[in-house]
Design a protein around this motif. Structure first.
Motif, PDB file in Angstrom:
ATOM      1  N   MET A   1       0.704  -1.095  -0.047  1.00  0.00           N
ATOM      2  CA  MET A   1      -0.013   0.107   0.040  1.00  0.00           C
ATOM      3  C   MET A   1       0.862   1.278   0.007  1.00  0.00           C
ATOM      4  N   ARG A   2       0.350   2.163  -0.654  1.00  0.00           N
ATOM      5  CA  ARG A   2       1.223   3.536  -0.996  1.00  0.00           C
ATOM      6  C   ARG A   2       0.751   4.549   0.033  1.00  0.00           C
ATOM      7  N   LYS A   3       1.398   4.042   1.444  1.00  0.00           N
ATOM      8  CA  LYS A   3       1.455   5.260   2.479  1.00  0.00           C
ATOM      9  C   LYS A   3       2.368   6.208   2.397  1.00  0.00           C
ATOM     10  N   PRO A   4       2.203   7.638   2.899  1.00  0.00           N
ATOM     11  CA  PRO A   4       2.955   8.799   2.780  1.00  0.00           C
ATOM     12  C   PRO A   4       4.702   8.125   3.155  1.00  0.00           C
ATOM     13  N   LEU A   5       5.552   8.839   2.348  1.00  0.00           N
ATOM     14  CA  LEU A   5       6.848   8.762   2.684  1.00  0.00           C
ATOM     15  C   LEU A   5       7.236   9.867   3.842  1.00  0.00           C
ATOM     16  N   VAL A   6       7.245   9.360   5.206  1.00  0.00           N
ATOM     17  CA  VAL A   6       7.569  10.232   6.078  1.00  0.00           C
ATOM     18  C   VAL A   6       8.747  10.823   6.199  1.00  0.00           C
ATOM     19  N   VAL A   7       9.922  10.302   5.779  1.00  0.00           N
ATOM     20  CA  VAL A   7      11.209  10.968   5.871  1.00  0.00           C
ATOM     21  C   VAL A   7      11.095  11.966   4.838  1.00  0.00           C
ATOM     22  N   ALA A   8      10.574  11.707   3.724  1.00  0.00           N
ATOM     23  CA  ALA A   8      10.830  12.823   2.414  1.00  0.00           C
ATOM     24  C   ALA A   8       9.868  13.874   2.852  1.00  0.00           C
ATOM     25  N   LEU A   9       8.499  13.658   3.635  1.00  0.00           N
ATOM     26  CA  LEU A   9       7.851  14.984   3.962  1.00  0.00           C
ATOM     27  C   LEU A   9       8.704  15.681   4.988  1.00  0.00           C
ATOM     28  N   CYS A  10       9.176  15.040   6.182  1.00  0.00           N
ATOM     29  CA  CYS A  10       9.801  15.718   6.880  1.00  0.00           C
ATOM     30  C   CYS A  10      11.312  16.724   6.308  1.00  0.00           C
ATOM     31  N   ALA A  11      11.647  16.087   5.522  1.00  0.00           N
ATOM     32  CA  ALA A  11      12.940  16.643   4.690  1.00  0.00           C
ATOM     33  C   ALA A  11      12.462  17.823   3.755  1.00  0.00           C
ATOM     34  N   LEU A  12      10.957  17.648   3.069  1.00  0.00           N
ATOM     35  CA  LEU A  12      10.708  18.564   2.349  1.00  0.00           C
ATOM     36  C   LEU A  12      10.258  19.713   3.330  1.00  0.00           C
ATOM     37  N   ALA A  13       9.708  19.516   4.477  1.00  0.00           N
ATOM     38  CA  ALA A  13       9.105  20.597   5.355  1.00  0.00           C
ATOM     39  C   ALA A  13      10.322  21.565   6.016  1.00  0.00           C
ATOM     40  N   MET A  14      11.422  20.777   6.254  1.00  0.00           N
ATOM     41  CA  MET A  14      12.644  21.394   6.601  1.00  0.00           C
ATOM     42  C   MET A  14      13.286  22.332   5.594  1.00  0.00           C
ATOM     43  N   ALA A  15      13.219  21.538   4.341  1.00  0.00           N
ATOM     44  CA  ALA A  15      13.795  22.474   3.213  1.00  0.00           C
ATOM     45  C   ALA A  15      12.858  23.770   3.071  1.00  0.00           C
ATOM     46  N   GLY A  16      11.701  23.387   2.943  1.00  0.00           N
ATOM     47  CA  GLY A  16      10.512  24.517   2.791  1.00  0.00           C
ATOM     48  C   GLY A  16      10.769  25.546   4.128  1.00  0.00           C
ATOM     49  N   ALA A  17      10.961  25.098   5.332  1.00  0.00           N
ATOM     50  CA  ALA A  17      11.027  26.194   6.410  1.00  0.00           C
ATOM     51  C   ALA A  17      12.378  27.138   6.041  1.00  0.00           C
ATOM     52  N   GLY A  18      13.457  26.410   5.322  1.00  0.00           N
ATOM     53  CA  GLY A  18      14.422  27.320   5.107  1.00  0.00           C
ATOM     54  C   GLY A  18      14.424  28.285   4.211  1.00  0.00           C
ATOM     55  N   ALA A  19      13.679  28.131   2.910  1.00  0.00           N
ATOM     56  CA  ALA A  19      13.326  28.833   1.854  1.00  0.00           C
ATOM     57  C   ALA A  19      12.295  29.894   2.129  1.00  0.00           C
ATOM     58  N   THR A  20      11.410  29.681   3.308  1.00  0.00           N
ATOM     59  CA  THR A  20      10.550  30.505   3.294  1.00  0.00           C
ATOM     60  C   THR A  20       9.611  30.802   2.012  1.00  0.00           C
ATOM     61  N   PRO A  21       8.946  29.702   1.642  1.00  0.00           N
ATOM     62  CA  PRO A  21       8.175  30.033   0.354  1.00  0.00           C
ATOM     63  C   PRO A  21       6.924  30.622   0.515  1.00  0.00           C
ATOM     64  N   PHE A  70      -4.626  19.317 -11.934  1.00  0.00           N
ATOM     65  CA  PHE A  70      -5.015  19.085 -10.549  1.00  0.00           C
ATOM     66  C   PHE A  70      -6.279  19.293 -10.230  1.00  0.00           C
ATOM     67  N   ALA A  71      -7.038  20.185 -11.039  1.00  0.00           N
ATOM     68  CA  ALA A  71      -8.316  20.548 -10.699  1.00  0.00           C
ATOM     69  C   ALA A  71      -9.372  19.544 -10.122  1.00  0.00           C
ATOM     70  N   GLY A  72      -9.907  19.677  -8.847  1.00  0.00           N
ATOM     71  CA  GLY A  72     -10.891  18.525  -8.559  1.00  0.00           C
ATOM     72  C   GLY A  72     -10.026  17.653  -7.425  1.00  0.00           C
ATOM     73  N   THR A  73      -8.795  17.328  -7.653  1.00  0.00           N
ATOM     74  CA  THR A  73      -8.113  16.453  -6.651  1.00  0.00           C
ATOM     75  C   THR A  73      -8.065  17.278  -5.381  1.00  0.00           C
ATOM     76  N   VAL A  74      -7.863  16.040  -4.552  1.00  0.00           N
ATOM     77  CA  VAL A  74      -7.807  16.599  -3.058  1.00  0.00           C
ATOM     78  C   VAL A  74      -6.409  16.019  -2.561  1.00  0.00           C
ATOM     79  N   ALA A  75      -5.863  16.518  -1.309  1.00  0.00           N
ATOM     80  CA  ALA A  75      -4.781  16.160  -0.617  1.00  0.00           C
ATOM     81  C   ALA A  75      -5.540  15.647   0.714  1.00  0.00           C
ATOM     82  N   LEU A  76      -5.273  14.562   1.041  1.00  0.00           N
ATOM     83  CA  LEU A  76      -5.716  13.930   2.467  1.00  0.00           C
ATOM     84  C   LEU A  76      -4.630  14.072   3.341  1.00  0.00           C
ATOM     85  N   SER A  77      -4.744  13.847   4.697  1.00  0.00           N
ATOM     86  CA  SER A  77      -3.620  13.640   5.697  1.00  0.00           C
ATOM     87  C   SER A  77      -2.611  12.959   5.343  1.00  0.00           C
ATOM     88  N   ASN A  78      -2.937  11.674   4.615  1.00  0.00           N
ATOM     89  CA  ASN A  78      -2.007  10.594   4.505  1.00  0.00           C
ATOM     90  C   ASN A  78      -2.112  10.197   2.983  1.00  0.00           C
TER      91      ASN A  78
END
Length: 309
Positions: A1-21, A70-78
């Motif tokens: 089952m394709r659950k989220p990649l937690v490590v990638a998510l955290c890395a993305l979050a940290m990268a985003g925090a540094g870049a101030t998007p 992407f119109a009409g698609t959604v993002a869930l928590s996971n």
């Protein structure tokens, strides 16, 4: 089952925090059944940062005009998902969201278990054509969910199709009532990652087994659709018609035989085939026959062949 990649998510979050998007602004909801939620604490901060990064990236990688977007698609928590309508849905019907059964907030349904008409207040981030988040939609019911024979969940929103269209200019994706064919050109549209995978239907697995679960007549992608964790529940769109023909759900990651995250194919003679690196979806053409007036589920309807409780 394709659950989220937690490590990638955290890395993305940290990268985003540094870049101030830059974060795309959300319009205020105009319908009584839409809602905008504000999260606090570490989890909320991380998710807001990730959303901001993904909004920025989506602006850089927006699909070309006329292509699947992407119109009409959604993002869930996971997971990923999409706002869908049946062939007989009316504009004033409560809208439906399609995702995987294994994406439920309550965890995986057991083999043989079918959940019907359960209370739910789950939220979904609604995306625009470019992948920017434009609203938060909220469910009031889990209409149907199972991981038996298929891997699907359908939520009912507090919002109608007309309210979503009026407030945000976004149409639901149409669910195709016809079975797709091998060779069909498809796009797997992940609202979670704001990423679109393009490939074709390579064929169908008579049975597919993953851990304790078995699915029937699964869609097998050509290798170009190398989906990752978090793409679970993404709509699989026929690029010629723009209609949803399947829901993305799994792939064989390590070459193992019939284990979790390593599904195997089983043919009519019981022969097992393992295809490492190949990904799969579950067909959705069976669902329109099970929904009637007002988008109400009717498992006793003629032609409704999805698993029943």
């Amino acid at each position: 089952m394709r659950k989220p990649l937690v490590v990638a998510l955290c890395a993305l979050a940290m990268a985003g925090a540094g870049a101030t998007p830059a974060v795309a602004a959300e319009p205020s909801p105009t319908g009584p059944d839409t809602s905008t939620t504000t999260t606090t604490g570490t989890t909320g901060t991380v998710m807001d940062t990730v959303d901001g990064v993904l909004d920025t990236l989506s602006g850089l990688t927006a699909p070309k005009a006329g292509a699947v977007n992407f119109a009409g698609t959604v993002a869930l928590s996971n997971c990923s998902g999409s706002v869908v309508r049946m062939p007989g849905s009316a504009d004033d019907d409560p809208a439906l969201v399609l995702t995987n059964g294994h994406c439920l907030e309550s965890g995986f349904p057991a083999p043989g278990q079918v959940l019907v008409d359960r209370a739910s207040s789950r939220t979904f981030s609604l995306l625009s054509a470019s992948g920017s988040r434009v609203a938060t939609l909220r469910a009031d019911r889990l209409v149907y969910a199972t991981m038996t024979d298929t891997d699907a969940a359908i939520y009912r929103l507090r919002t109608t199709y007309a309210q979503i269209k009026s407030a945000y200019g976004i149409d639901a994706l149409a669910l195709d009532a016809n079975r797709p064919a091998a060779g069909t050109s498809i796009s797997v549209v992940s609202g979670y990652w704001r990423r679109i995978y393009n490939c074709s239907i390579d064929g169908f697995a008579y049975r597919m087994k993953e851990g304790d679960w078995t699915w029937k007549d699964s869609v097998r992608y050509t290798p170009e659709c190398n989906t990752i964790g978090g793409t679970s529940g993404s709509p699989v769109v026929d690029t010629a018609t723009g209609k949803v023909v399947a829901v993305n759900n799994t792939g064989n990651e390590d070459g193992e035989r019939c284990t979790v995250n390593n599904p195997c194919e089983i043919d009519e003679n019981g022969t097992v085939t393992v295809r490492q690196g190949i990904n799969y979806a579950q067909q959705t053409y069976q669902f329109p026959a099970c929904f009637g007036v007002d988008n109400k589920l009717d498992l006793s309807a003629s032609g409704c062949l999805i698993p029943k409780p």
